[in-house]
Structures are given as structure tokens and as C-alpha cells.
Design a protein around this motif. Structure first.
Motif, PDB file in Angstrom:
ATOM      1  N   LYS A  36     -22.629  21.998  -1.971  1.00 34.03           N
ATOM      2  CA  LYS A  36     -23.176  20.932  -1.134  1.00 34.03           C
ATOM      3  C   LYS A  36     -22.994  19.571  -1.796  1.00 34.03           C
ATOM      4  O   LYS A  36     -22.610  18.588  -1.152  1.00 34.03           O
ATOM      5  CB  LYS A  36     -24.657  21.196  -0.873  1.00 34.03           C
ATOM      6  N   VAL A  37     -23.220  19.514  -3.109  1.00 31.48           N
ATOM      7  CA  VAL A  37     -23.038  18.252  -3.840  1.00 31.48           C
ATOM      8  C   VAL A  37     -21.562  17.865  -3.848  1.00 31.48           C
ATOM      9  O   VAL A  37     -21.216  16.690  -3.683  1.00 31.48           O
ATOM     10  CB  VAL A  37     -23.591  18.371  -5.268  1.00 31.48           C
ATOM     11  N   TYR A  38     -20.676  18.862  -4.023  1.00 29.49           N
ATOM     12  CA  TYR A  38     -19.240  18.561  -4.023  1.00 29.49           C
ATOM     13  C   TYR A  38     -18.791  17.997  -2.681  1.00 29.49           C
ATOM     14  O   TYR A  38     -18.018  17.023  -2.630  1.00 29.49           O
ATOM     15  CB  TYR A  38     -18.433  19.814  -4.353  1.00 29.49           C
ATOM     16  N   LEU A  39     -19.248  18.588  -1.595  1.00 27.57           N
ATOM     17  CA  LEU A  39     -18.860  18.095  -0.277  1.00 27.57           C
ATOM     18  C   LEU A  39     -19.385  16.671  -0.063  1.00 27.57           C
ATOM     19  O   LEU A  39     -18.713  15.846   0.570  1.00 27.57           O
ATOM     20  CB  LEU A  39     -19.389  19.029   0.807  1.00 27.57           C
ATOM     21  N   SER A  40     -20.562  16.376  -0.595  1.00 32.24           N
ATOM     22  CA  SER A  40     -21.104  15.017  -0.498  1.00 32.24           C
ATOM     23  C   SER A  40     -20.229  14.042  -1.288  1.00 32.24           C
ATOM     24  O   SER A  40     -19.950  12.925  -0.830  1.00 32.24           O
ATOM     25  CB  SER A  40     -22.539  14.989  -1.035  1.00 32.24           C
ATOM     26  N   GLN A  41     -19.800  14.463  -2.475  1.00 29.87           N
ATOM     27  CA  GLN A  41     -18.913  13.614  -3.275  1.00 29.87           C
ATOM     28  C   GLN A  41     -17.589  13.390  -2.560  1.00 29.87           C
ATOM     29  O   GLN A  41     -17.075  12.254  -2.510  1.00 29.87           O
ATOM     30  CB  GLN A  41     -18.672  14.280  -4.633  1.00 29.87           C
ATOM     31  N   ALA A  42     -17.025  14.441  -1.984  1.00 30.48           N
ATOM     32  CA  ALA A  42     -15.744  14.318  -1.285  1.00 30.48           C
ATOM     33  C   ALA A  42     -15.861  13.377  -0.088  1.00 30.48           C
ATOM     34  O   ALA A  42     -14.980  12.548   0.156  1.00 30.48           O
ATOM     35  CB  ALA A  42     -15.261  15.699  -0.834  1.00 30.48           C
ATOM     36  N   ALA A  43     -16.954  13.472   0.657  1.00 29.42           N
ATOM     37  CA  ALA A  43     -17.147  12.595   1.809  1.00 29.42           C
ATOM     38  C   ALA A  43     -17.274  11.140   1.377  1.00 29.42           C
ATOM     39  O   ALA A  43     -16.717  10.233   2.011  1.00 29.42           O
ATOM     40  CB  ALA A  43     -18.391  13.028   2.587  1.00 29.42           C
ATOM     41  N   THR A  44     -17.977  10.898   0.278  1.00 31.03           N
ATOM     42  CA  THR A  44     -18.130   9.531  -0.222  1.00 31.03           C
ATOM     43  C   THR A  44     -16.790   8.987  -0.707  1.00 31.03           C
ATOM     44  O   THR A  44     -16.472   7.806  -0.497  1.00 31.03           O
ATOM     45  CB  THR A  44     -19.164   9.494  -1.356  1.00 31.03           C
TER      46      THR A  44
ATOM     47  N   PHE B 148      -6.054  10.273  -5.268  1.00 35.35           N
ATOM     48  CA  PHE B 148      -6.717  11.102  -4.266  1.00 35.35           C
ATOM     49  C   PHE B 148      -6.870  12.540  -4.764  1.00 35.35           C
ATOM     50  O   PHE B 148      -7.961  13.123  -4.687  1.00 35.35           O
ATOM     51  CB  PHE B 148      -5.913  11.076  -2.969  1.00 35.35           C
ATOM     52  N   ILE B 149      -5.803  13.111  -5.288  1.00 39.86           N
ATOM     53  CA  ILE B 149      -5.844  14.512  -5.729  1.00 39.86           C
ATOM     54  C   ILE B 149      -6.820  14.698  -6.887  1.00 39.86           C
ATOM     55  O   ILE B 149      -7.682  15.585  -6.876  1.00 39.86           O
ATOM     56  CB  ILE B 149      -4.438  14.995  -6.128  1.00 39.86           C
ATOM     57  N   PHE B 150      -6.693  13.836  -7.897  1.00 39.80           N
ATOM     58  CA  PHE B 150      -7.536  14.024  -9.080  1.00 39.80           C
ATOM     59  C   PHE B 150      -8.984  13.620  -8.838  1.00 39.80           C
ATOM     60  O   PHE B 150      -9.876  14.070  -9.555  1.00 39.80           O
ATOM     61  CB  PHE B 150      -6.945  13.258 -10.269  1.00 39.80           C
ATOM     62  N   SER B 151      -9.235  12.800  -7.831  1.00 40.41           N
ATOM     63  CA  SER B 151     -10.628  12.515  -7.494  1.00 40.41           C
ATOM     64  C   SER B 151     -11.288  13.741  -6.877  1.00 40.41           C
ATOM     65  O   SER B 151     -12.453  14.041  -7.157  1.00 40.41           O
ATOM     66  CB  SER B 151     -10.715  11.327  -6.540  1.00 40.41           C
ATOM     67  N   LEU B 152     -10.547  14.462  -6.026  1.00 37.82           N
ATOM     68  CA  LEU B 152     -11.092  15.692  -5.441  1.00 37.82           C
ATOM     69  C   LEU B 152     -11.230  16.797  -6.483  1.00 37.82           C
ATOM     70  O   LEU B 152     -12.042  17.713  -6.322  1.00 37.82           O
ATOM     71  CB  LEU B 152     -10.210  16.170  -4.289  1.00 37.82           C
TER      72      LEU B 152
ATOM     73  N   ASP C  85     -19.458   8.430 -10.291  1.00 33.88           N
ATOM     74  CA  ASP C  85     -19.284   9.287 -11.452  1.00 33.88           C
ATOM     75  C   ASP C  85     -20.544  10.069 -11.818  1.00 33.88           C
ATOM     76  O   ASP C  85     -20.545  10.785 -12.821  1.00 33.88           O
ATOM     77  CB  ASP C  85     -18.820   8.468 -12.663  1.00 33.88           C
ATOM     78  N   ILE C  86     -21.598   9.951 -11.010  1.00 39.80           N
ATOM     79  CA  ILE C  86     -22.815  10.713 -11.304  1.00 39.80           C
ATOM     80  C   ILE C  86     -22.747  12.117 -10.701  1.00 39.80           C
ATOM     81  O   ILE C  86     -23.037  13.110 -11.369  1.00 39.80           O
ATOM     82  CB  ILE C  86     -24.056   9.968 -10.777  1.00 39.80           C
ATOM     83  N   LEU C  87     -22.336  12.231  -9.443  1.00 44.53           N
ATOM     84  CA  LEU C  87     -22.309  13.547  -8.793  1.00 44.53           C
ATOM     85  C   LEU C  87     -21.338  14.521  -9.450  1.00 44.53           C
ATOM     86  O   LEU C  87     -21.658  15.716  -9.557  1.00 44.53           O
ATOM     87  CB  LEU C  87     -21.992  13.390  -7.302  1.00 44.53           C
ATOM     88  N   PRO C  88     -20.132  14.091  -9.908  1.00 42.44           N
ATOM     89  CA  PRO C  88     -19.288  15.053 -10.630  1.00 42.44           C
ATOM     90  C   PRO C  88     -19.973  15.642 -11.864  1.00 42.44           C
ATOM     91  O   PRO C  88     -19.841  16.841 -12.144  1.00 42.44           O
ATOM     92  CB  PRO C  88     -18.067  14.212 -11.017  1.00 42.44           C
ATOM     93  N   MET C  89     -20.701  14.808 -12.595  1.00 43.30           N
ATOM     94  CA  MET C  89     -21.448  15.312 -13.750  1.00 43.30           C
ATOM     95  C   MET C  89     -22.513  16.305 -13.304  1.00 43.30           C
ATOM     96  O   MET C  89     -22.729  17.351 -13.926  1.00 43.30           O
ATOM     97  CB  MET C  89     -22.071  14.129 -14.498  1.00 43.30           C
ATOM     98  N   TYR C  90     -23.173  15.982 -12.216  1.00 44.05           N
ATOM     99  CA  TYR C  90     -24.200  16.858 -11.662  1.00 44.05           C
ATOM    100  C   TYR C  90     -23.605  18.206 -11.263  1.00 44.05           C
ATOM    101  O   TYR C  90     -24.205  19.266 -11.505  1.00 44.05           O
ATOM    102  CB  TYR C  90     -24.824  16.158 -10.453  1.00 44.05           C
TER     103      TYR C  90
ATOM    104  N   CYS D   8     -26.256   9.380  -1.594  1.00 44.44           N
ATOM    105  CA  CYS D   8     -24.944   9.092  -0.999  1.00 44.44           C
ATOM    106  C   CYS D   8     -25.014   7.882  -0.079  1.00 44.44           C
ATOM    107  O   CYS D   8     -24.087   7.055  -0.055  1.00 44.44           O
ATOM    108  CB  CYS D   8     -24.442  10.317  -0.239  1.00 44.44           C
ATOM    109  N   ALA D   9     -26.108   7.750   0.676  1.00 45.75           N
ATOM    110  CA  ALA D   9     -26.259   6.591   1.566  1.00 45.75           C
ATOM    111  C   ALA D   9     -26.354   5.309   0.745  1.00 45.75           C
ATOM    112  O   ALA D   9     -25.831   4.264   1.154  1.00 45.75           O
ATOM    113  CB  ALA D   9     -27.501   6.771   2.434  1.00 45.75           C
ATOM    114  N   HIS D  10     -26.993   5.374  -0.411  1.00 39.62           N
ATOM    115  CA  HIS D  10     -27.087   4.172  -1.248  1.00 39.62           C
ATOM    116  C   HIS D  10     -25.713   3.784  -1.767  1.00 39.62           C
ATOM    117  O   HIS D  10     -25.392   2.596  -1.874  1.00 39.62           O
ATOM    118  CB  HIS D  10     -28.098   4.396  -2.378  1.00 39.62           C
ATOM    119  N   LEU D  11     -24.850   4.772  -2.057  1.00 46.29           N
ATOM    120  CA  LEU D  11     -23.483   4.458  -2.467  1.00 46.29           C
ATOM    121  C   LEU D  11     -22.705   3.785  -1.340  1.00 46.29           C
ATOM    122  O   LEU D  11     -21.970   2.819  -1.568  1.00 46.29           O
ATOM    123  CB  LEU D  11     -22.756   5.731  -2.911  1.00 46.29           C
TER     124      LEU D  11
END
Length: 380
Positions: free
Chosen positions: A78-86, A121-125, A135-140, A318-321
Motif C-alpha cells: 500500500k505504501v509502495y503504491l502511494s509512492q508510485a502515484a506521487t 522513471f525506472i529507478f524511481s519505481l 525519500d521518506i516512503l521508500p525508507m518506510y 501523500c496529500a501534503h506532498l
């Protein structure tokens, strides 16, 4: 499981402070690290880890390790999908707006992606390229994927070995562990992402904070769990140290840089490396919060809007981002670009939007639930 509204309110407060810190207004510097040389990010990670330990250890006790592991993985997805959407929002809408109006703030933030869109794009996903603010959610995610194995081991063998290993990794991170691993990746894999584009947070240092919180939360579910208690002398020392840190932060001539231009000494308080004196500052604040926080919270009116934001911490984060990136794309990163009343209107609009997200998430969760159902589980 009982839901702790105090923790929701604290997480909501951390989200408010992070939003104020990230939005370019006149309040950015005064409210950055407001309690000393500790930011909202430390509080948010520690609280999230505490809740994870509390919730997922209970799942393990009640339904077994496999159920606990699957719950961690579902949350990580769920966190990964949120990061990808952002990321998609950043690479499409924000990029288009910033290029159209030639906004340096966002162009600098996206310099690697703009120069190498395919690799970016690739390496961000793949969570390797991490633009600033994202850079917070990937650590999470990294912590969530490690946690089921660590938690299962600790519940069977105790936390001493886990915390010694975690502290050792933190120590190695202070002496260049991340840089050494990066050099190996470049040499043997040909990694094209520059080191400074891989996120400001040193995950090998911050894992110590996460696993400390995980241990604290899991310990609450142990059969013989005792309340956290501190001797009077320790409370006195913690209070004095916290007051000194607060005074130094707000009345020192250097502001958020405790030692001014001395780079080496500032590393002792460094946020990204989670420097040793920063941990000390966090520990003394944590001792005071544990001892006096519950009584304080019972004596003030419940801040339901903070609780709502804390309950929906991931969507609100995510909304704050989205809000911060939009402001940067339109107005730039100047903290004095608007008059005071403009900053007030901006902050009012952003926080109204974040609260709206929180209430929408709450409404969505309540659909089809029996009365009182959401009051039971404490979810991360």
C-alpha cells in the motif's frame, strides 16, 4: 485492540509540523525543529514504528507469524503504491507546470529526471532514485519489508541481539557504510543514479530509530509487560537537557545549525545521518513525553482534527506532498514571496485540504462497517 487517540493526535501533529516545514512560508524556519534539534520526521518514524510493533506483534500472538508477515507485506504494498502515484504526479503534472513557467525550484529538484527521463522513471519505481521530498516512503517500505523477520526473531529470542545489531549498523552508517555500498553497486552493477539523488535520509542510520520504536511497541504486548517508568533523577536530567536543547535551537545565533559553519561538529546533530547528539535530544524528549504526555493530554480538550489526520496518516502524508509540490511549481521556494496574509491564506487552504482528505478517508472506511467497528483496531 483499543485505539489510542493520543497516538493519532501526536502523528497528526507530526504531519502538521512536516507540512509547515516543507511549505515555503515565513513559518518554515521558526517551526522547523521546534522542540530542539529534532524534527517532525523523527517523531513520525518513531510513532509509526511503535504502532507497527503494537499492532503486528498482536497479530503474531493471535494468528501466528505467517499472518503477521502477510499483514506487513500488505502494508508495504500500500505504501509502495502511494509512492508510485506521487511519483507519477511529480513526473507529469508538476513537471509540465514547472517547465511551462520555467520554475527553477522544481527544475533543480528534478534535475536527474529531466536529464535522464527513462532512467529516472525506472529507478524511481525501483526506489533507487528518490527526488527530494519523496525519500521518506521508500525508507518506510524498506523498514516494513525487514520488520516481519526482525519481529519474529525478537519475539522468539528477545530484543537484545536485535538492538545490538541495529546499533552496530547505525554506527557503521556514521562512517560511510552507505557510500561504500554505493561504490560497490556502481563498480559491479553500473548503477547510473548519482549518490546524492538516492534520498537524503541514510536508511542504515534511521533503521535504529525504527527498530527502537518497533521494540517499544511490541513490548507492550509481552505477557509480563510493565509500564515505562523512569527514576526521578533521570527525569530531572532529561528536563534540563531538553530545555537546554530548546534554548540552544531558538536563541542561539546559528538557528538550526547548532555549530554554525563547523561541518564536522554539525554532523553530531545531523538529521540525515541521525547523528549521536540528535539521538540524545530525541531520547530526552521521549522520556518527558512518556512520563508527562498522558497527563497533559487528559487535561486539554481533544483535538479531533489532529486525530483525524493521524488516523489517515498515509493519505494525508501523500496529500501534503501534492500540496507542497504544487506550491513549489507555482510560487517557487522563496519563503518571503508572499505577504503575511498570503502565507496565512496558503496555510489555511493547505490544511483545509489535508483535513478534507482525512475526513474523506474516515468516511470511506466507515462505509459498510458496523457501528463502533473503527474504534477497535489500532491500524498503522
Amino acid at each position: 485492540m483499543k485505539r489510542y487517540w493520543e497516538i493519532d493526535a501526536l502523528r497528526g501533529l507530526m504531519l502538521v509540523l512536516m507540512t509547515i516545514t516543507h511549505l515555503p512560508t515565513r513559518l518554515t524556519d521558526p517551526l522547523g525543529q521546534p522542540f530542539g534539534f529534532v524534527s517532525a520526521a523523527e517523531g513520525f518514524v518513531l510513532l509509526s514504528a511503535f504502532v507497527a510493533g503494537l499492532v503486528y506483534s498482536r497479530i503474531s500472538y493471535n494468528r501466528g507469524v505467517d499472518s503477521m508477515r502477510q499483514a506487513f507485506w500488505r502494508r508495504a504494498l500500500k505504501v509502495y503504491l502511494s509512492q508510485a502515484a506521487t511519483l507519477l504526479f511529480l513526473f507529469t503534472i508538476i513537471t509540465a507546470v514547472s517547465l511551462r513557467i520555467d520554475q527553477p525550484a522544481v527544475k533543480n529538484l528534478l534535475s536527474f529526471y529531466l536529464a535522464n527521463p527513462r532512467e529516472g522513471f525506472i529507478f524511481s519505481l525501483l526506489l533507487v532514485y528518490e527526488p527530494a521530498l519523496l525519500d521518506i516512503l521508500p525508507m518506510y517500505i524498506f523498514f516494513m519489508l525487514m520488520s516481519p523477520w526482525v519481529l519474529a526473531f525478537a519475539m522468539r529470542h528477545g530484543w537484545a541481539g536485535v538492538m545490538v545489531a541495529s546499533a552496530t549498523v547505525w554506527g557503521l552508517a556514521q562512517f560511510g557504510l552507505s557510500e561504500w555500498l554505493y561504490e560497490l553497486a556502481v563498480r559491479y552493477v553500473g548503477l547510473p543514479v548519482p549518490f546524492h539523488e538516492m534520498g537524503a535520509f541514510n536508511a542504515f542510520a534511521w533503521q535504529f530509530l525504527w527498530f527502537t520504536g518497533l521494540w517499544m511497541g511490541a513490548s507492550r504486548n509481552a505477557p509480563a509487560a510493565q509500564p515505562f517508568r523512569f527514576p526521578t533523577w533521570l527525569l530531572v536530567v532529561a528536563g534540563a537537557a531538553a530545555l537546554y536543547g530548546f534554548y540552544w535551537r531558538h536563541h542561539g545565533i546559528n538557528g538550526q545549525a547548532p555549530f554554525g559553519g563547523d561541518v564536522e561538529l554539525n554532523l553530531l546533530f545531523d538529521k540525515w545521518q541521525l547523528g549521536p547528539l540528535r539521538i540524545v535530544n530525541l531520547v530526552v524528549l521521549g522520556i518527558l513525553a512518556i512520563r508527562f504526555g498522558p497527563d497533559f493530554m487528559r487535561r486539554i480538550p481533544r483535538l479531533h482534527w489532529l486525530e483525524a489526520m493521524g488516523r489517515a496518516s498515509l493519505p494525508v502524508f501523500c496529500a501534503h506532498l501534492v500540496a507542497v509540490l504544487t506550491v513549489l511549481a507555482v510560487f517557487g521556494d522563496s519563503q518571503t514571496a508572499r505577504p503575511w496574509w498570503g502565507d496565512v491564506l496558503l496555510l489555511g487552504a493547505v490544511f483545509s485540504g489535508l483535513y478534507g482528505v482525512a475526513r474523506t478517508v474516515q468516511w470511506w472506511d466507515e462505509r459498510g462497517q458496523p457501528p463502533g467497528a473503527l474504534a477497535e483496531p489500532l491500524r498503522d
